[in-house]
Motif scaffolding. Structure first.
Motif: not given
Ligand code: DTB
Ligand code: SAM
Ligand code: SF4
Length: 352
Positions: A48, A64-65, A133, A154, A156, A223, A225, A265-266, A288, A293-296
């Motif tokens: 990711l 978190p975003q 996504t 993606n 969800n 996914p 999570n 996933s997460a 993943f 991941l994206l921010t974590t």
């Molecule tokens: C999904 O279902 N999980 C991923 C992806 N699709 C994009 C994202 C998880 C994000 C977890 C929080 C983060 O890292 O910001």
């Protein structure tokens, strides 16, 4: 058999019954279904990258975003293409077969679309599968992404329709279903799942799974999570979900959507190796991969490689088989190869 030949008429009663059956019976059934459609020792790996981080206008309580909560994330601009390509190359070199790019948008703006389309075609030309996504899509946006070569989108559903309003108020469940229909119509593959551990009950987990399994086509990628509780979000102190309930959810996803990749996933950062092994046994066959991941945080790539080695799991090669028949032939061959030789590991579980 096409994806559409699977059942799309699952009932809540059936899902509840599966989620509550004796654990060993459930895992056995899920693993049996899994083996009919996949090599049980292969797991698909995706990496990711957040291509646009923070200050999202939506109010998803887990995220978190979201700009509605103070989680300490700054607002970043869309990453430059060169940076994205650099990250994609690093992911490929580490063994990822798919590169997933995520943006903290409600939906992509007209101004950003050309950059995003360019990213898709350039990442794809590196020989990686592509996934994005970006929030909600209109039909013409989905068509443009498909045209640029995007393999997966993606989006969800996150939870059941019943629990949804407790989690997000800025877009509706129907908005999400509409985007999924647009993606499907464009010809891209659908990646759609949800988050467990948000204070939902068993019926909400059943409701999400039934909703996914009863879509006109099963999402190719599902996914699942585990909520990452980020300080500053409204969900930071929600009670932990019993880990066995999470494993049960994966197992029922496997049974309801037999040929879909179910992604653990997460949440792996907080899971033991044993818990992850149980998730694979329940039919999860995608993760993943990479320390973020994206921010974590996500487990380090080295730790995952080591875990795969200890479990005799191989990363799934990029799927180049286009028809169900080709896939079935490739699967049969992989299983025969595995039986005929101790192909990958010797008795000490070291690569042969
Ligand atoms: C999904 O279902 N999980 C991923 C992806 N699709 C994009 C994202 C998880 C994000 C977890 C929080 C983060 O890292 O910001
Ligand atoms: N903004 C786009 C959207 O919502 O469709 C794309 C990015 S969004 C971060 C992608 C998914 O990440 C969400 O739908 C949610 O399922 C998951 N996610 C976000 N925050 C999470 C968290 N704290 N724990 C687990 N999953 C999370
Ligand atoms: Fe925005 Fe997506 Fe996070 Fe919701 S999940 S706040 S839409 S980035």
């Amino acid at each position: 058999m096409t994806a559409n030949a699977f059942r799309h008429d699952w009932t809540m009663e059936e899902a509840r019954e599966l989620l509550t059956m004796p654990f060993n019976d459930l895992i056995f059934r899920a693993q049996s279904v899994h083996r009919e459609h996949f090599d049980p020792n292969e797991v698909q790996v995706s990496t990711l990258l957040s291509i646009k981080t923070g200050a999202c206008p939506e109010d998803c309580k887990y995220c978190p975003q979201s700009g509605h909560y103070n989680t300490g994330l700054g607002k970043e601009k869309l990453l430059a293409i060169e940076k994205v390509l650099e990250e994609a190359k690093a992911a490929k070199d580490k063994g990822a077969s798919r590169f997933c790019m995520g943006a903290a948008w409600r939906s992509p703006s007209k101004k950003d679309m050309p950059y995003v389309l360019d990213m898709v075609s350039q990442v794809k030309s590196m020989g990686l599968e592509t996934c994005m996504t970006l929030g909600m899509l209109e039909q013409d946006q989905a068509d443009q992404l498909a045209e640029a070569g995007l393999d997966y989108y993606n989006h969800n559903l996150d939870t059941s329709e019943k629990y949804y309003n407790h989690i997000i108020t800025t877009r509706t469940y129907q908005d999400r279903l509409d985007t999924l229909a647009n993606v499907r119509k464009s010809g891209m593959k659908v990646c759609c799942g949800g988050i467990m551990g948000m204070g939902e009950d068993l019926d909400d987990r059943a409701g999400l799974l039934v909703q996914l399994a009863n879509l006109p086509h099963h999402p190719e990628s599902v996914p699942v999570n585990m909520l990452v509780k980020v300080p500053g979000t409204p969900m930071e102190n929600v009670a932990d979900l019993d880990p066995f309930e999470f494993v049960r959810t994966l197992a029922v996803a496997r049974i309801l959507m037999p040929a879909s990749h179910v992604r653990l996933s997460a949440g792996r950062e907080d899971m033991s190796d044993q818990m992850q092994a149980l998730c694979f046994l329940a039919g999860a066959n995608s993760i993943f991969y990479g320390e973020k991941l994206l921010t974590t945080a996500n487990p380090e790539a080295d730790a995952d490689r080591e875990l795969f080695k200890r479990l005799g799991i191989r990363p799934e090669e990029r799927d180049t088989h286009h028809t169900e028949e080709e896939r079935a032939a490739a699967l049969a061959k992989a299983v025969t190869d595995e039986r005929n030789s101790h192909l990958f590991y010797n008795a000490d579980r070291q690569p042969a």
